[in-house]
Design an enzyme around this catalytic site. Structure first.
Site: not given
Ligand code: ARG
Length: 464
Positions: A23, A155-156, A277, A283, A290, A325
């Site tokens: 990650s 409205t509408h 444009s 334009k 948008e 995340k």
């Molecule tokens: N990269 C993991 C997460 O974002 C961290 C926690 C990982 N914990 C583990 N025991 N593998 O959640």
């Protein structure tokens, strides 16, 4: 290079396993929080006698180095770094040997990651609350500049009754006030430290989670260590608050698109908040509006995505939680961008007062005439019917309502027809929160009080 947890493994992870589970590419964004959390934990290890003062000092200096390198982009990430937590721990071990190897006592990546994310979100929610306030202020300014600027209310998307631009802008501004409340409610939910929950069941080491919580500036500490590592409600509440906010921003965006069209002609965007444009030189496109409209799809789907990840998870930590995340980061980035651009567009937009006023077609005063008849004692349903007939007859004859011969429409008289004048119609609606000048003044007063409270909260004092 082997992972930090390699002791019981005969092999290193396959490339395919790593490709799925690493990650680091996105959680490096948490490096500042990770460094702060490491510092607080090392200090607590020292306080509890598990780390020499010299060890804590060495760790603190190594963390300074890591922070400087991360800031400059010169920090070396090893192939074995699964996430920012492993990367920083490996750095400490490589830099300090045995002293660095002491840091991970009494903690787990399970409590680290969620502590980092809560800290990150505390900042993000404050920043977004500020962005909401700034947009609200831009709308407030427009309202102040256009307290009595007439326009059709819809409205509408059909012209319904005349209104004033201040009333319309304050409608959005009060809505943003509720968004502000929701965002800071999410802030409060994030303000709980999970550090010290370790993997999920706490630790036998004499560490005090309350001490690290307060060192990190958290208002509260967790109640239950299993809940501390498994809970992602705070992220959901952030995503929900911002999803609702993004829906409002999409509506404001849609109005920008409509109002700046030649068909409406109510407003013109400043050149700095419009695009051209590549093929049609004439334009001027309202991309701000948008994209505010479209980005809400991203933000609302991020909420749904995390709900889907969390649904059915058994306690406690599961690797699924790693999926929290990207949605949080993406939502924060998207909402920051939309708020910034909409604010700029609203600070610089110009309104075409004459066009807006001319669009208040006479028939939009029809409801006002029906109410005038009620005041004279006619039951509303009959009044509605009678005015409806008058409007239809004018349409058939191809003349304005004000030019109609009223002899067959008693008790409607010429005095009632004054209400067809949009200015008189707007002023006549003097019920609570409505469009008459006095009621608009009251709304300004309430909005100003609300915004003062918001400002106090943003400045770091005053309960909101
Ligand atoms: N990269 C993991 C997460 O974002 C961290 C926690 C990982 N914990 C583990 N025991 N593998 O959640």
């Amino acid at each position: 290079m082997t992972p930090l947890w390699s002791g019981r493994f005969a092999k290193t992870p396959s490339d395919a396993q790593s490709a799925l589970s690493v990650s680091l590419s996105y959680d490096q964004r948490l490096w500042r929080e990770e460094i702060d959390v490491c510092r607080a934990h090392a200090a607590e290890l020292e306080r509890s006698g598990l780390l020499e003062p010299s060890g804590n000092l060495a760790i603190s200096e190594a963390l300074d180095q890591a922070a400087a390198q991360l800031e400059e982009g010169t920090f070396f990430f090893a192939a074995s770094d699964e996430d920012i937590h492993s990367a920083v721990e490996r750095f400490l071990i490589e830099t300090l040997g045995d002293v660095g190897a002491r840091i991970h006592a009494g903690r787990s990546r399970n409590d680290l990651v969620v502590t980092d994310l809560r800290l990150w979100l505390k900042q993000a929610t404050r920043r977004i609350a500020r962005g909401v306030y700034d947009l609200q202020e831009a709308l407030y300014r427009i309202a102040r500049d256009h307290e009595a600027t007439l326009m059709p209310g819809y409205t509408h998307l059909q012209r319904a009754q005349p209104t004033v631009l201040s009333h319309h802008m304050m409608a959005h501004a009060f809505g943003l006030g509720r968004d502000f409340e929701r965002v800071i409610a999410a802030y409060r939910r994030c303000d709980v430290s999970p550090l010290g929950a370790a993997a999920f069941g706490g630790t036998s080491l004499p560490l005090d989670a309350r001490a690290t919580a307060s060192a990190l500036g958290f208002g509260k500490v967790f109640d239950n260590s299993a809940d501390a590592v498994a809970d992602r409600d705070f992220a959901l509440e952030f995503l929900a608050a911002t999803a609702i906010l993004s829906v409002r921003l999409s509506s404001i965006g849609e109005e920008l698109v409509l109002w700046t069209s030649k068909e409406f002609g109510f407003a013109t965007l400043d050149d700095a908040f419009a695009t051209g444009s590549s093929i049609m030189p004439q334009k001027k496109n309202p991309d701000v509006g948008e994209l505010s409209r479209a980005k809400s799809a991203r933000v609302t789907s991020n909420l749904v995505r995390l709900l889907g990840v969390l649904k059915g998870l058994p306690l406690t930590y599961n690797r699924d939680l790693q999926e929290d995340k990207e949605v949080v980061f993406d939502t924060a980035d998207t909402v920051d961008a939309v708020l910034g651009a909409l604010k700029g567009a609203m600070q610089t937009i110009s309104f075409h007062i004459d066009v807006m006023q001319a669009a208040c077609s006479e028939d939009a005063g029809a409801a006002g005439i029906a109410e005038a008849l009620v005041l004279k004692g006619t039951p509303f349903r009959q009044a509605h019917e009678l005015v409806g007939k008058l409007v239809a007859a004018a349409e058939v004859q191809g003349i304005k309502i004000s030019q109609m011969d009223l002899s067959e429409y008693a008790p409607i008289d010429a005095g009632d027809l004054r209400l067809l004048d949009p200015r008189i119609g707007v002023e006549a609606r003097s019920s609570h929160g409505a469009t008459s000048a006095d009621r608009i003044k009251e709304q300004f007063a309430r909005l100003e009080t609300l915004m003062d409270d918001e400002e106090r909260w943003l400045a770091g004092f005053g309960a909101y």
